[in-house]
Scaffold this active site. Structure first.
Site, short mmCIF file in Angstrom:
data_model
loop_
_atom_site.label_atom_id
_atom_site.label_comp_id
_atom_site.label_asym_id
_atom_site.label_seq_id
_atom_site.Cartn_x
_atom_site.Cartn_y
_atom_site.Cartn_z
N LYS A 233 0.47 -0.81 0.00
CA LYS A 233 0.02 -0.21 -0.04
C LYS A 233 0.91 0.89 -0.12
O LYS A 233 1.71 1.60 0.68
CB LYS A 233 -0.89 0.11 1.45
N ASP A 238 -2.89 10.01 4.33
CA ASP A 238 -4.13 10.40 3.99
C ASP A 238 -4.89 11.28 4.40
O ASP A 238 -4.34 11.07 5.60
CB ASP A 238 -4.09 8.66 4.33
N LYS A 245 -10.07 12.96 8.11
CA LYS A 245 -9.94 13.36 9.29
C LYS A 245 -9.57 14.14 10.89
O LYS A 245 -9.10 15.08 9.70
CB LYS A 245 -8.24 12.08 9.83
N ASP A 256 1.42 6.11 5.46
CA ASP A 256 0.92 5.71 5.96
C ASP A 256 1.19 4.85 4.17
O ASP A 256 0.33 3.53 3.66
CB ASP A 256 -0.53 5.67 5.24
N GLU A 317 -9.29 3.77 2.30
CA GLU A 317 -9.11 4.09 0.46
C GLU A 317 -7.53 2.68 0.27
O GLU A 317 -7.82 2.79 -0.90
CB GLU A 317 -8.67 5.37 -0.25
N ARG A 319 -7.49 -0.73 0.61
CA ARG A 319 -8.24 -1.43 0.68
C ARG A 319 -8.86 -1.55 -0.66
O ARG A 319 -8.44 -2.40 -1.83
CB ARG A 319 -9.14 -2.46 1.58
#
Length: 466
Positions: A233, A238, A245, A256, A317, A319
């Site tokens: 990933k 993010d 967030k 991330d 996001e 996944r």
């Protein structure tokens, strides 16, 4: 044959054997009688108790150092910590040291690797720390292998520690291409709207709102042997997207892309060691941002595999981008697919920052990883692909829900979502990628979690000879 890789500028190398190296005696707190006779009085006078990581320099004639002692604590202390001798690399005076007594077998290898990892220093934006003391690799520890592992770990840490203004999707692609060039691998990058033409709709949807276009990075290395595909990933930052967030949750989001950083570090280890396999690395590299064309809650997106996904939270996001990459991974000839991602807070609630949960339907793979993790002090723990929870990721209006409600089993439902996009032997790691408090051999910051366990387990996972 081990390929010679230029060392990371942020981590030490082993010192060459040197007759002038300072003898280093590793002392068990339960066996102070093991202190060399010539140093016992000095150790007693200095109150040296061999607590884990403590050091004592024993002076010699003319003001030099006759020897050094380092404590490895008691058996109880060693159960509570890894790499207990590693702090000596920073606490001893500069110089070259050679282990003279106190360690045998696997403990020598753990100490030698920990010494290298303790030397790591991320100084891109500030003054470097003083250089760590250097260690002569003990005989029979596989120094070249340990150096390759340390260099791969340093690469992972460097990538995670670098902030997004210098490690966005384009920069992550550059890092992958540089790694590929160093090892004679092929690397291709699909960028921006070309992702639509190449049928990576979820990667494009997640990353299209960023000023830095989304990318799919693919690296291939090796021509013979079993085929391993690593998927990481690469969400370089993010914000949470339109489900933004809060600031307190956004503070560490440069990490991330920790899954991408970890698979690149693992790839470096594999290629540096010239393992007899074919390696493919796939990284969806995006920034989950907010703009007029950001993807929205309640959007229904069609994946590369054809499965439709209802978006119930734009902050789930990771996944999505992994789904397209996993579908690609399983279209080709591969014997094993392993994904690594900083995917869920639920995994951290369950196991904390040190232990990487992993998911597999293969009991043999699970046993191999568990045994390897114990051998190399890289703890992992199996969580289940629990089939009865499949209904939690099925919203009814689409094939899949990217963020099922209820707040339960978040790590498992995320893993089940990813499994829907695979039809080959598959292992998924939900890692943290960060050390929140400095520990021996693991300074606060980016961390490669699970990579050493995977590397050690590869012979059993892929049928390679040890």
């Amino acid at each position: 044959m081990t390929r010679q890789t230029p060392p990371s500028p942020h981590i030490a190398t082993f010192a060459a054997a040197d007759s002038a190296a300072i003898p280093l005696h590793v002392i068990d707190a339960d066996d102070l009688a093991a202190i060399p006779a010539g140093a016992r009085s000095w150790a007693a006078a200095c109150g040296f108790t061999a607590a884990a990581g403590t050091t004592l320099v024993v002076p010699g004639e003319g003001g030099g150092i006759a020897m050094a002692l380092v404590g490895q604590g008691s058996a109880a202390q060693r159960r509570r910590s890894r790499f207990v001798v590693a702090p000596a690399a920073r606490r001893l005076p500069p110089g070259t040291y050679a282990i003279a007594s106190g360690l045998t077998g696997p403990a020598q290898a753990e100490t030698a690797l920990g010494w290298l990892m303790e030397s790591y220093d991320f100084a891109r934006y500030g003054a470097p720390r003083p250089a760590a003391a250097r260690l002569v690799a003990p005989n029979d520890v596989g120094a070249a292998r340990l150096q390759a592992i340390a260099d791969g770990e340093a690469l992972t840490r460097d990538l995670i520690n670098t902030p997004t203004n210098d490690m966005g999707p384009a920069d992550l692609a550059d890092a992958a291409q540089a790694l590929a060039q160093a090892h004679g691998a092929d690397c291709t990058v699909t960028v921006g709207d070309d992702l639509i033409a190449a049928n990576f709709p979820l990667i494009h949807a997640v990353g299209r709102a960023s000023a830095s276009a989304p990318r799919l990075i693919e690296m291939n290395w090796g021509h013979t042997g079993p085929h391993l595909t690593l998927v990481g990933k690469g969400v370089c930052f993010d914000t949470g997207g339109l489900n933004i967030k809060p600031g307190s949750s956004m503070g560490l989001m440069k990490k991330d892309m920790g899954g991408a950083a970890t698979v690149l570090g693992l790839a470096q280890m594999i290629m540096a060691l010239n393992l007899p396999l074919r390696l493919r690395v796939l990284i969806p590299a995006v920034e989950n941002s907010i703009s007029a064309d950001a993807f929205r809650p309640q959007d229904i997106l069609t994946s590369r595999k054809g499965l439709t996904v209802e978006i119930n939270n734009t902050d789930a996001e990771g996944r999505l981008v992994l789904a397209d990459a996993l579908a690609l991974a399983c279209e080709g000839d591969t014997d094993l697919v392993i994904s690594m991602a900083t995917l869920t807070g639920a995994a951290r609630v369950a196991l904390g920052p040190d232990i990487a949960p992993f998911f597999t339907d293969d009991d043999g793979h699970a046993a191999a990883l568990t045994a390897a993790a114990a051998r190399v002090a890289d703890p992992v723990w199996r969580l289940p692909f629990h089939d009865p929870y499949e209904e939690m990721i099925e919203p009814g209006i689409a094939d899949l829900d990217n963020a099922p409600g209820g707040g339960m089993a978040g790590a498992i439902t995320a893993a089940l979502f990813l499994r829907r996009f695979t039809d080959k032997p598959y292992i998924h790691f939900d890692i943290y990628g960060w050390t929140p408090i400095s520990k021996p051999a693991r300074p606060k910051g980016g961390a490669g979690i699970g990579a050493r366990a995977i590397l050690d387990a590869l012979p059993d996972l892929l049928g390679l000879s040890r």
